[in-house]
Enzyme design. Structure first.
Site, mmCIF file in Angstrom:
data_model
loop_
_atom_site.group_PDB
_atom_site.id
_atom_site.type_symbol
_atom_site.label_atom_id
_atom_site.label_comp_id
_atom_site.label_asym_id
_atom_site.label_seq_id
_atom_site.Cartn_x
_atom_site.Cartn_y
_atom_site.Cartn_z
ATOM 1 N N ASP A 125 1.046 -1.261 -0.015
ATOM 2 C CA ASP A 125 -0.228 -0.310 0.101
ATOM 3 C C ASP A 125 0.749 1.713 0.433
ATOM 4 O OD1 ASP A 125 -1.721 1.866 0.601
ATOM 5 O OD2 ASP A 125 -3.012 0.967 1.203
ATOM 6 N N ILE A 127 0.460 4.368 0.216
ATOM 7 C CA ILE A 127 0.092 6.124 1.311
ATOM 8 C C ILE A 127 -0.971 4.469 1.678
ATOM 9 C CG2 ILE A 127 -1.070 7.371 1.794
ATOM 10 C CD1 ILE A 127 0.553 8.991 -0.551
ATOM 11 N N ASP A 128 -1.028 4.106 3.156
ATOM 12 C CA ASP A 128 -2.055 3.511 3.507
ATOM 13 C C ASP A 128 -2.379 4.232 4.184
ATOM 14 O OD1 ASP A 128 -3.906 1.607 4.912
ATOM 15 O OD2 ASP A 128 -2.436 1.187 6.392
#
Length: 329
Positions: A125, A127-128
């Site tokens: 991910d 940018i989670d």
């Protein structure tokens, strides 16, 4: 870092998420995120694409046979009306990969479009917690290696996460299965300290760690569960897999991600890295029914519903409370 079966994988993963963090921090500092909207109306930014490009590049160069299951693809960037966003992504990637071309960046992003299970698979991910990123609050870059459906390596960068012990902001959480979980400053990834979950043994003393966004977890259900467990302490609310990190280092005991709508299926990139970090810190992660998370089925946790992550000691009590509240609802 002592040599182990997966020491090379961890070294590459650490370098990749540290480079991605540099891109994300720079973009966040400019306040020009160049935000797009995906089909599910969730936001995606220049930072998401730039982060995915540099991580996928690093993994593919080091382990060319390993597929990557990542959240984004380049389709939106290839649209004629998004040329300015694409140019910005290329410019940002160029800060850590000099002379990167447009086609190279698009190709790196698309290294992550695999969705099928494989004996060795990375999941990312980039940018989670994009909404947290947009608010200049918590977000994470979450990278994990799955081998035969089991998470073996995790690198979880939390660029905005602080600590109560110092003014330092930005930490990296890492784990290799069977070898413990560690935290280090993003500014010095080799300065590792082993972490462990809280020793709390009574649910009345426990703290919840919850999403800021109510769309990610059912907060009313959480309140009901907290009441049934006798919990009175304020919840720690923050975005992204930083919640896994907070539980892993003992600053909260329980993270719940409770389904907000029927049929919702969790994605592996939202949980793989954080799951291993908590488990290696001494905690336990299951779905809301108490079943282990099944990472063997490609991009989706299709055999699981929701998430319960705890310090370990309290897990059985929390699972029981969740089941009871679910039966009564």
């Amino acid at each position: 870092m002592a040599d182990s079966q997966y020491s090379q994988e961890l070294r590459v993963a650490i370098q990749a998420v540290v480079e991605a963090s540099k891109i994300c921090r720079h973009i966040q500092s400019t306040e020009d995120f160049a935000e797009l909207s995906k089909n599910d109306r969730s936001p995606v930014t220049v930072a998401d694409f730039g982060s995915q490009a540099v991580v996928c590049k690093a993994i593919h160069e080091a382990f060319p046979e390993d597929p990557m299951i990542a959240e984004e693809d380049s389709a939106a960037l290839r649209l004629p009306d998004q040329i300015s966003v694409l140019n910005r992504v290329v410019k940002e990637v160029g800060k850590v990969v000099p002379d990167a071309t447009q086609e190279q960046v698009l190709g790196w992003i698309d290294q992550g479009i695999s969705r099928d299970p494989a004996p060795r698979t990375w999941t990312l991910d980039p940018i989670d917690g994009t909404k947290g990123f947009l608010r200049k609050e918590q977000y994470a870059i979450a990278l994990a290696l799955l081998v035969d459906g089991q998470v073996k390596v995790a690198a979880l960068a939390c660029p905005n996460l602080g600590t109560i012990e110092s003014d330092e902001v930005g930490f990296l959480f890492t784990a290799i299965r069977g070898e413990g979980a560690y935290v280090s400053p993003l500014s010095d990834p080799n300065d590792r300290t082993r972490i462990s979950t809280s020793g709390c043994i009574f649910t009345r003393d426990a703290r919840f760690c919850e999403s800021v966004e109510s769309g990610h977890s059912d907060h009313s259900w959480s309140s009901e569960i907290a009441q049934s467990l006798g919990m009175t302490r304020d919840s720690v609310r923050l975005d992204s897999q930083a919640k896994y990190a907070v539980v892993a280092r003992g600053e909260a005991e329980i993270y719940l991600r409770l389904p907000t709508k029927p049929g919702y299926v969790e994605k592996i990139w939202d949980h793989a890295a954080g799951c291993l970090v908590i488990e290696e810190a001494g905690g336990t992660v299951t779905d809301v029914h108490g079943y282990p998370l099944d990472f063997s089925r490609g991009a989706l946790l299709s055999e699981n519903q929701g998430i319960i992550a705890t310090n370990g000691t309290l897990h059985e009590a929390v699972v029981t409370a969740v089941k009871k509240c679910n039966e009564n609802s």
